[in-house]
Design a protein around this motif. Structure first.
Motif, PDB file in Angstrom:
ATOM      1  N   PRO A  31       0.853  -1.198   0.000  1.00 11.00           N
ATOM      2  CA  PRO A  31       0.000   0.000   0.000  1.00 11.00           C
ATOM      3  C   PRO A  31       0.890   1.250   0.000  1.00 11.00           C
ATOM      4  O   PRO A  31       1.924   1.255   0.660  1.00 11.00           O
ATOM      5  CB  PRO A  31      -0.773  -0.093   1.324  1.00 11.00           C
ATOM      6  CG  PRO A  31      -0.434  -1.395   1.927  1.00 11.00           C
ATOM      7  CD  PRO A  31       0.672  -2.038   1.177  1.00 11.00           C
ATOM      8  N   PRO A  32       0.483   2.277  -0.724  1.00 10.73           N
ATOM      9  CA  PRO A  32       1.345   3.456  -0.844  1.00 10.73           C
ATOM     10  C   PRO A  32       1.445   4.201   0.484  1.00 10.73           C
ATOM     11  O   PRO A  32       0.630   4.017   1.368  1.00 10.73           O
ATOM     12  CB  PRO A  32       0.641   4.312  -1.896  1.00 10.73           C
ATOM     13  CG  PRO A  32      -0.755   3.842  -1.912  1.00 10.73           C
ATOM     14  CD  PRO A  32      -0.766   2.418  -1.480  1.00 10.73           C
ATOM     15  N   THR A  33       2.489   5.063   0.574  1.00  3.05           N
ATOM     16  CA  THR A  33       2.667   5.861   1.791  1.00  3.05           C
ATOM     17  C   THR A  33       1.499   6.816   1.968  1.00  3.05           C
ATOM     18  O   THR A  33       0.881   7.231   1.007  1.00  3.05           O
ATOM     19  CB  THR A  33       3.943   6.714   1.698  1.00  3.05           C
ATOM     20  OG1 THR A  33       4.022   7.263   0.386  1.00  3.05           O
ATOM     21  CG2 THR A  33       5.164   5.885   1.968  1.00  3.05           C
ATOM     22  N   VAL A  34       1.241   7.166   3.197  1.00  4.99           N
ATOM     23  CA  VAL A  34       0.133   8.093   3.457  1.00  4.99           C
ATOM     24  C   VAL A  34       0.567   9.494   3.064  1.00  4.99           C
ATOM     25  O   VAL A  34       1.676   9.921   3.379  1.00  4.99           O
ATOM     26  CB  VAL A  34      -0.228   8.085   4.961  1.00  4.99           C
ATOM     27  CG1 VAL A  34      -1.365   9.034   5.238  1.00  4.99           C
ATOM     28  CG2 VAL A  34      -0.590   6.674   5.378  1.00  4.99           C
ATOM     29  N   TYR A  87      12.203   3.033  -3.566  1.00 11.23           N
ATOM     30  CA  TYR A  87      12.091   4.440  -3.958  1.00 11.23           C
ATOM     31  C   TYR A  87      10.942   4.659  -4.926  1.00 11.23           C
ATOM     32  O   TYR A  87      10.345   5.742  -4.962  1.00 11.23           O
ATOM     33  CB  TYR A  87      13.439   4.964  -4.479  1.00 11.23           C
ATOM     34  CG  TYR A  87      14.350   5.215  -3.311  1.00 11.23           C
ATOM     35  CD1 TYR A  87      15.211   4.213  -2.856  1.00 11.23           C
ATOM     36  CD2 TYR A  87      14.280   6.397  -2.591  1.00 11.23           C
ATOM     37  CE1 TYR A  87      15.989   4.407  -1.729  1.00 11.23           C
ATOM     38  CE2 TYR A  87      15.053   6.602  -1.465  1.00 11.23           C
ATOM     39  CZ  TYR A  87      15.902   5.605  -1.035  1.00 11.23           C
ATOM     40  OH  TYR A  87      16.651   5.791   0.095  1.00 11.23           O
ATOM     41  N   ARG A  88      10.598   3.625  -5.692  1.00 18.91           N
ATOM     42  CA  ARG A  88       9.428   3.685  -6.549  1.00 18.91           C
ATOM     43  C   ARG A  88       8.161   3.770  -5.691  1.00 18.91           C
ATOM     44  O   ARG A  88       7.238   4.519  -5.969  1.00 18.91           O
ATOM     45  CB  ARG A  88       9.360   2.457  -7.442  1.00 18.91           C
ATOM     46  CG  ARG A  88       8.133   2.417  -8.320  1.00 18.91           C
ATOM     47  CD  ARG A  88       8.012   1.078  -9.033  1.00 18.91           C
ATOM     48  NE  ARG A  88       6.694   0.940  -9.616  1.00 18.91           N
ATOM     49  CZ  ARG A  88       5.615   0.554  -8.949  1.00 18.91           C
ATOM     50  NH1 ARG A  88       5.718   0.259  -7.664  1.00 18.91           N
ATOM     51  NH2 ARG A  88       4.450   0.479  -9.546  1.00 18.91           N
ATOM     52  N   TRP A  89       8.167   3.000  -4.618  1.00 25.35           N
ATOM     53  CA  TRP A  89       7.020   2.990  -3.697  1.00 25.35           C
ATOM     54  C   TRP A  89       6.819   4.366  -3.075  1.00 25.35           C
ATOM     55  O   TRP A  89       5.694   4.803  -2.857  1.00 25.35           O
ATOM     56  CB  TRP A  89       7.278   1.925  -2.638  1.00 25.35           C
ATOM     57  CG  TRP A  89       6.274   1.796  -1.552  1.00 25.35           C
ATOM     58  CD1 TRP A  89       5.036   1.230  -1.630  1.00 25.35           C
ATOM     59  CD2 TRP A  89       6.436   2.218  -0.191  1.00 25.35           C
ATOM     60  NE1 TRP A  89       4.415   1.265  -0.403  1.00 25.35           N
ATOM     61  CE2 TRP A  89       5.248   1.863   0.500  1.00 25.35           C
ATOM     62  CE3 TRP A  89       7.461   2.846   0.512  1.00 25.35           C
ATOM     63  CZ2 TRP A  89       5.068   2.123   1.862  1.00 25.35           C
ATOM     64  CZ3 TRP A  89       7.274   3.109   1.865  1.00 25.35           C
ATOM     65  CH2 TRP A  89       6.086   2.754   2.523  1.00 25.35           C
ATOM     66  N   LEU A  90       7.954   5.068  -2.832  1.00 24.64           N
ATOM     67  CA  LEU A  90       7.850   6.390  -2.227  1.00 24.64           C
ATOM     68  C   LEU A  90       7.321   7.433  -3.192  1.00 24.64           C
ATOM     69  O   LEU A  90       6.609   8.350  -2.812  1.00 24.64           O
ATOM     70  CB  LEU A  90       9.227   6.834  -1.697  1.00 24.64           C
ATOM     71  CG  LEU A  90       9.734   6.136  -0.445  1.00 24.64           C
ATOM     72  CD1 LEU A  90      11.146   6.596  -0.137  1.00 24.64           C
ATOM     73  CD2 LEU A  90       8.825   6.417   0.744  1.00 24.64           C
ATOM     74  N   GLU A  91       7.658   7.316  -4.475  1.00 29.35           N
ATOM     75  CA  GLU A  91       7.242   8.319  -5.468  1.00 29.35           C
ATOM     76  C   GLU A  91       6.777   7.655  -6.753  1.00 29.35           C
ATOM     77  O   GLU A  91       7.436   7.773  -7.792  1.00 29.35           O
ATOM     78  CB  GLU A  91       8.431   9.231  -5.804  1.00 29.35           C
ATOM     79  CG  GLU A  91       8.934  10.056  -4.631  1.00 29.35           C
ATOM     80  CD  GLU A  91      10.140  10.913  -5.042  1.00 29.35           C
ATOM     81  OE1 GLU A  91       9.917  12.099  -5.354  1.00 29.35           O
ATOM     82  OE2 GLU A  91      11.264  10.390  -5.070  1.00 29.35           O
TER      83      GLU A  91
END
Lengths: 245, 96, 196
Positions: free
Chosen positions: B92-95, C43-47
């Motif tokens: 799940p993506p970051t909030v 880092y893909r997950w972050l952005e």
């Protein structure tokens, strides 16, 4: 005598390495290093808060930071006994091995200098800090010569009492390649490729520590085996002489 | 010429090349896919990639004749890394 | 009972291709790359949007052609090892040269790709995606270059190869390293160029 000397020198190097590691961790507070994207003021603050610890750490490492020199010398001696003819790879290993020591010796000095006058302009402290850390993590140039020499001799010679069995040659090749990533720390200021990141700090320092310890153990066992073989040979010769008398 | 084309190695190459073409084609489908479609394409691409890796290891690197311990490590890398990769795609993506 | 068990084992003999040491190297390197795959995905997950947008500027054809080139080079290497096992040194030598040619092709395309990006003003400093794009493909490219040296060494010895005097395991080992370089790009291509 020479067998015992080699073992003493190796253990001496290992003990100094352990002290260096402890100093880096508990005194210099560089295990891990602080983030690379700190401001000059944050860096100056770090050196103000830890000035005594860091100066003591610099003092302790002034005694023990050259621990790779004895290792390189014993490894060179062990390479020499395997190489036929001119000791080309032996000499290359020795040169690379002792020169790589420089970049373990210098960073604690820079940290010590930064901590020596903690109230100077923050940018100057930051400069010494960057100098020390980038030097610690990016300087892999000598490792290549040191380690590939071991790998080449390991894989191209065949000796029962070798200090560098084939698996160690391959392991050394992998370790050499793994270290080269360190140089990338010049590029990012955060993340796993920055000076406190997995790929540039944690992985290389672990690989290095394990490689030095493993190779030392393998060398010590080989030296002991060489000593036993030599004693066995001497006993045979004496026995042979006695029987002809 | 046919000496080369009849070998198991050539057959493996053909399969790998076909799978690669398939992947490339599937990769193009992202533009017209809905949310579920995107997930399916992602899974397909990565699973195909790791199946190809497994084929290279077993047939080119000859791991299929390897002793159990080595074979196990090969299979563990393929399966393990594939699972980790897929997990990281679907976290799940970051909030915010 | 024990007889039939040992008969079964004798029927499917196992051996370590190349030698144990090279597998130590290869598996160790594959673990390092697995960590790097994880880093890229983190880092893909972050952005995620940044990554998808930047990915769109990549030349997928270059990536795909490179997969094909490395696959073909692996075919050459595996075929060469087969020939050498049958003591056909000349064919083995030629096949290894084919692999070397494919490696050269990969390098040319890679350098073309990099120079296009840099010419368009895209460098490691541009954004997080490009940082990891250059790092991952760059570290892989280094492995390709090292592989070319390995191939070069094998090519120099292959012409005078003789099964009775030389050990084919060295060629197997070199091949195993080269196949690793191939399989890493098989993962890197969809990871960086395709998956969104």
């Amino acid at each position: 005598m020479t067998h015992r000397s080699q073992i003493i020198i190796l253990i001496w190097g290992l003990v100094f390495m352990a002290i260096y590691g402890l100093a880096l961790w508990r005194l210099l507070h560089m295990w891990p290093p602080p983030p690379a994207n700190w401001t000059a003021e944050q860096v100056a603050q770090f050196y103000r808060e830890n000035t005594l610890d860091i100066r003591i750490g610099a003092m302790v490492t002034s005694w023990c930071s050259a621990f790779m020199v004895p290792f390189a010398c014993v490894a060179a001696i062990q390479l020499r006994r395997l190489e036929k003819g001119l000791p080309v790879w032996t000499v290359l290993h020795l040169a690379g091995g002792i020169l790589m020591s420089m970049f373990l010796v210098l960073p604690p000095i820079f940290f010590g200098v930064a901590a020596y006058t903690p109230d100077r302009a923050p940018e100057i402290t930051q400069l010494m800090h960057e100098y020390g850390l980038l030097m610690l993590v990016t300087t892999d140039q000598y490792y290549i010569f040191m380690m590939i020499s071991i790998a080449v001799v390991s894989l191209t010679t065949n000796d029962e009492l070798t200090a560098f069995p084939r698996w160690l040659g391959y392991y050394t090749l992998w370790a050499a390649l793994a270290f080269e990533v360190g140089a990338l720390a010049f590029l990012p200021k955060s993340g796993p490729f920055s000076w406190n990141g997995i790929m540039v700090f944690w992985m290389p320092i672990s690989v290095f520590g394990v490689w030095v310890i493993t190779t030392s153990i393998v060398m010590i066992r080989a030296i002991l085996a060489q000593q036993r073989a030599e004693e066995g040979l001497a006993a045979e010769t004496v026995g042979g002489l006695e029987s002809t008398v | 010429m046919t000496r080369y084309l009849n070998t198991p190695i050539t057959i493996v190459w053909l399969i790998l090349a076909a799978l690669m073409a398939l992947s490339w084609a599937i990769g193009d489908r992202y533009e017209t896919a809905d949310v579920d479609g995107v997930a399916t394409i992602t899974i397909a691409l990565m699973v195909l990639a790791f199946l190809k890796v497994r084929m290279v290891m077993l047939h080119f690197m000859d791991a299929k004749v390897a002793p159990f311990a080595l074979r196990l490590m090969v299979e563990l890398w393929v399966a393990g890394v594939c699972l980790i990769v897929l997990f990281m795609y679907f976290r799940p993506p970051t909030v915010g | 009972m024990t007889d039939s068990v040992s008969e079964k084992q004798a029927a499917t003999p196992t051996r370590i291709p190349g030698e144990a040491g090279v597998w130590l190297f290869v598996l160790g390197d594959m673990i390092l790359f697995a960590v790097m795959f994880g880093i890229f995905l983190h880092y893909r997950w972050l952005e995620p949007e940044l990554f998808v947008q930047s990915q769109a500027t990549l030349n997928t054809s270059y990536g795909a052609i490179n997969v094909l080139l490395l696959l073909t080079s692996s075919w050459f290497v595996a075929s060469a090892v087969e020939r050498l096992k049958k003591n056909e040194a000349r064919e083995g030598h030629q096949l290894l040269m084919g692999a070397f040619a494919c490696g050269t092709g990969f390098s040319v395309i890679k350098l073309l790709e990099y120079s296009e990006k840099i010419g368009a003003g895209i460098t490691v400093d541009t954004n997080t995606f490009y940082l990891y794009y250059f790092f991952l493909t760059g570290i892989h490219f280094l492995h390709v270059v090292i592989g070319m040296f390995v191939l070069g060494y094998l090519i120099s010895k292959a012409r005078t190869f003789d099964v009775s005097r030389n050990d084919v395991a060295h060629y197997e080992s070199g091949g195993i390293y080269w196949h690793m370089v191939d399989l890493l790009w098989i993962v890197l291509f969809p990871l960086i160029y395709l998956v969104q």
